[in-house]
Design a protein around this motif. Structure first.
Motif, PDB file in Angstrom:
ATOM      1  N   VAL A   1      40.204 -48.782 -51.751  1.00 39.54           N
ATOM      2  CA  VAL A   1      39.724 -47.628 -51.210  1.00 39.54           C
ATOM      3  C   VAL A   1      38.033 -47.343 -51.442  1.00 39.54           C
ATOM      4  CG1 VAL A   1      39.784 -45.248 -49.819  1.00 39.54           C
ATOM      5  CG2 VAL A   1      41.626 -46.558 -50.354  1.00 39.54           C
TER       6      VAL A   1
ATOM      7  N   ARG B   1      39.686 -49.933 -46.996  1.00 38.49           N
ATOM      8  CA  ARG B   1      41.170 -50.133 -47.530  1.00 38.49           C
ATOM      9  C   ARG B   1      40.491 -51.314 -47.536  1.00 38.49           C
ATOM     10  NH1 ARG B   1      47.142 -49.738 -47.773  1.00 38.49           N
ATOM     11  NH2 ARG B   1      47.985 -51.850 -48.345  1.00 38.49           N
TER      12      ARG B   1
ATOM     13  N   THR C   1      48.615 -59.065 -57.132  1.00 39.12           N
ATOM     14  CA  THR C   1      47.746 -58.131 -56.212  1.00 39.12           C
ATOM     15  C   THR C   1      47.118 -56.489 -55.981  1.00 39.12           C
ATOM     16  OG1 THR C   1      49.363 -57.047 -55.339  1.00 39.12           O
ATOM     17  CG2 THR C   1      49.496 -59.061 -54.257  1.00 39.12           C
TER      18      THR C   1
ATOM     19  N   ASN D   1      46.289 -46.316 -50.069  1.00 32.84           N
ATOM     20  CA  ASN D   1      45.636 -46.742 -50.978  1.00 32.84           C
ATOM     21  C   ASN D   1      47.237 -47.795 -51.563  1.00 32.84           C
ATOM     22  OD1 ASN D   1      47.199 -44.798 -52.048  1.00 32.84           O
ATOM     23  ND2 ASN D   1      45.555 -44.579 -54.080  1.00 32.84           N
TER      24      ASN D   1
ATOM     25  N   GLY E   1      39.690 -62.595 -51.489  1.00 35.27           N
ATOM     26  CA  GLY E   1      39.554 -61.796 -50.832  1.00 35.27           C
ATOM     27  C   GLY E   1      38.581 -60.986 -49.901  1.00 35.27           C
ATOM     28  N   ALA E   2      38.238 -60.195 -49.210  1.00 32.93           N
ATOM     29  CA  ALA E   2      39.099 -58.878 -49.055  1.00 32.93           C
ATOM     30  C   ALA E   2      38.747 -57.873 -47.359  1.00 32.93           C
ATOM     31  CB  ALA E   2      38.358 -57.505 -50.179  1.00 32.93           C
ATOM     32  N   THR E   3      40.349 -58.267 -47.205  1.00 33.80           N
ATOM     33  CA  THR E   3      40.566 -57.373 -45.886  1.00 33.80           C
ATOM     34  C   THR E   3      38.967 -56.216 -46.126  1.00 33.80           C
ATOM     35  OG1 THR E   3      42.037 -55.517 -47.056  1.00 33.80           O
ATOM     36  CG2 THR E   3      42.404 -57.534 -45.602  1.00 33.80           C
TER      37      THR E   3
ATOM     38  N   SER F   1      48.374 -58.751 -44.236  1.00 31.97           N
ATOM     39  CA  SER F   1      47.012 -59.061 -45.137  1.00 31.97           C
ATOM     40  C   SER F   1      47.687 -60.299 -46.321  1.00 31.97           C
ATOM     41  CB  SER F   1      46.328 -58.259 -46.183  1.00 31.97           C
ATOM     42  OG  SER F   1      45.964 -57.270 -45.059  1.00 31.97           O
TER      43      SER F   1
ATOM     44  N   GLU G   1      41.901 -55.094 -49.932  1.00 27.76           N
ATOM     45  CA  GLU G   1      42.500 -55.788 -50.478  1.00 27.76           C
ATOM     46  C   GLU G   1      42.628 -56.912 -50.586  1.00 27.76           C
ATOM     47  OE1 GLU G   1      46.754 -54.336 -47.316  1.00 27.76           O
ATOM     48  OE2 GLU G   1      44.304 -55.540 -46.411  1.00 27.76           O
TER      49      GLU G   1
ATOM     50  N   VAL H   1      44.577 -52.589 -54.296  1.00 28.53           N
ATOM     51  CA  VAL H   1      44.384 -52.524 -52.616  1.00 28.53           C
ATOM     52  C   VAL H   1      43.293 -51.206 -53.713  1.00 28.53           C
ATOM     53  CG1 VAL H   1      44.762 -50.800 -51.354  1.00 28.53           C
ATOM     54  CG2 VAL H   1      46.210 -53.084 -51.561  1.00 28.53           C
TER      55      VAL H   1
ATOM     56  N   VAL I   1      49.701 -54.293 -50.845  1.00 28.96           N
ATOM     57  CA  VAL I   1      48.925 -54.803 -49.335  1.00 28.96           C
ATOM     58  C   VAL I   1      50.049 -55.525 -48.991  1.00 28.96           C
ATOM     59  CG1 VAL I   1      48.453 -57.106 -49.554  1.00 28.96           C
ATOM     60  CG2 VAL I   1      48.088 -56.493 -51.854  1.00 28.96           C
ATOM     61  N   THR I   2      49.720 -55.244 -47.365  1.00 25.71           N
ATOM     62  CA  THR I   2      51.079 -55.481 -45.831  1.00 25.71           C
ATOM     63  C   THR I   2      50.048 -57.063 -46.016  1.00 25.71           C
ATOM     64  OG1 THR I   2      48.888 -56.052 -44.739  1.00 25.71           O
ATOM     65  CG2 THR I   2      49.675 -53.830 -45.098  1.00 25.71           C
TER      66      THR I   2
END
Length: 319
Positions: A269, A187, A265, A235, A226-228, A242, A189, A267, A238-239
């Protein structure tokens, strides 16, 4: 030979282009009407093989060196060859040494050179690394332009419904949606900030022991942050964690980002194999191109060339 390419992300479109250049008839099939549903749509678009070598194996550098020239030849005017700037806050200055130890192709620079490259960063960082040979592009503009070029040259784009029959070979470029064995999702984000108060000419990587991030300039006073990299196939949105990490990183680069508008924002995968390297493999239908991980725009040209050669060599072998 007629080749059906499944998937209209960066892997599918670069392969379609390579096949077309070598005389094949190509149809591209995707469940969606455009590329906006692919992980490629959320990419940073950095053509940065030397920087990526910091956390990747040697093939990423070897194969990625082809990318900027390939994209420039395919889409003249889309590639920006301004290099990459890598910096770290004073408290994390040791990260620069660690990064340098795992990479090559850079020049160590001091604050005066940083200010010359990026005037808005004047006085903010004492030391940095400048990778002059790297480049970047806008992924969305590139995907749309490549799709338009292919369509103008006779590539048929079909979406939804039943997959068309009659192709001599099928190339599966569907990423995480593929049934390729041993594939996992990672993943990523991102967010897009908009502010007229900062100007950057190139991607800037801000090093941090926990979550290093990059900030890439876009048109319209916008910046992709980005990006985590999270081992998850979720999917969803965004948390909060993050979001805070990405915003803190942008603020750490320049305080003016605190007043920027969050305009998007996202996300995605990303498909990855255990070694985080892409693979072109033979299948009963033709070939599979997958596992581009976080290197979609960087490695898809090399993968497209390998896959096209595999498909067309089959044609010559069995003709």
């Amino acid at each position: 030979m007629h080749v059906l390419v499944r998937g209209a992300g960066v892997a599918g479109l670069t392969l379609a282009h390579e096949l077309l250049e070598q005389g094949a008839k190509v149809t591209v099939f995707d469940l969606l009407p455009d590329s906006s549903g692919s992980a490629s749509w959320l990419a940073g678009g950095m053509l940065a093989p030397w920087c990526e070598r910091e956390s990747a194996e040697e093939p990423v550098l070897t194969l990625g060196r082809l990318a900027a020239d390939w994209w420039e030849n395919a889409l003249p005017g889309h590639v920006v060859r301004n290099g990459t700037l890598v910096v770290a806050p004073p408290r994390d200055a040791g990260e620069l040494g660690r990064f340098a130890a795992h990479t090559s192709g850079f020049e160590e620079i001091a604050s005066e050179r940083i200010a010359a490259l990026e005037p808005d960063l004047d006085g903010r960082f004492r030391r940095g690394l400048f990778f002059a040979g790297e480049a970047h592009l806008d992924p969305r503009r590139a995907l749309l332009a490549l799709r338009k070029k292919l369509g103008a040259r006779g590539v048929a784009f079909l979406c939804g419904g039943k997959e068309p029959a009659g192709a001599d070979r099928i190339a599966d470029c569907t990423g995480i949606a593929s049934a390729a064995p041993a594939l996992r999702g990672v993943r990523g984000e991102m967010l897009v900030l908009e502010t007229p108060d900062i100007s950057l000419s190139r991607p800037v990587r801000l090093l941090h022991p926990r979550i290093p991030v990059y900030i890439v300039p876009r048109d319209g006073n916008r910046f992709m942050v980005g990006a985590t990299m999270i081992e998850s196939e979720d999917n969803g949105p965004v948390t909060a964690r993050s979001m805070m990490e990405l915003l803190n990183a942008a603020y750490g680069l320049h305080p003016a980002f605190a007043e920027a508008k969050i305009v998007e924002t996202g996300v995605g995968v990303r498909p990855a194999y255990v070694d985080n390297l892409p693979r072109v493999t033979r299948t009963a239908e033709g070939v599979s191109v997958n596992g581009l991980y976080r290197h979609g725009f960087l490695l898809s040209p090399a993968m497209a060339q390998e896959a096209a050669a595999m498909i067309l060599q089959e044609k010559r072998q069995y003709a």
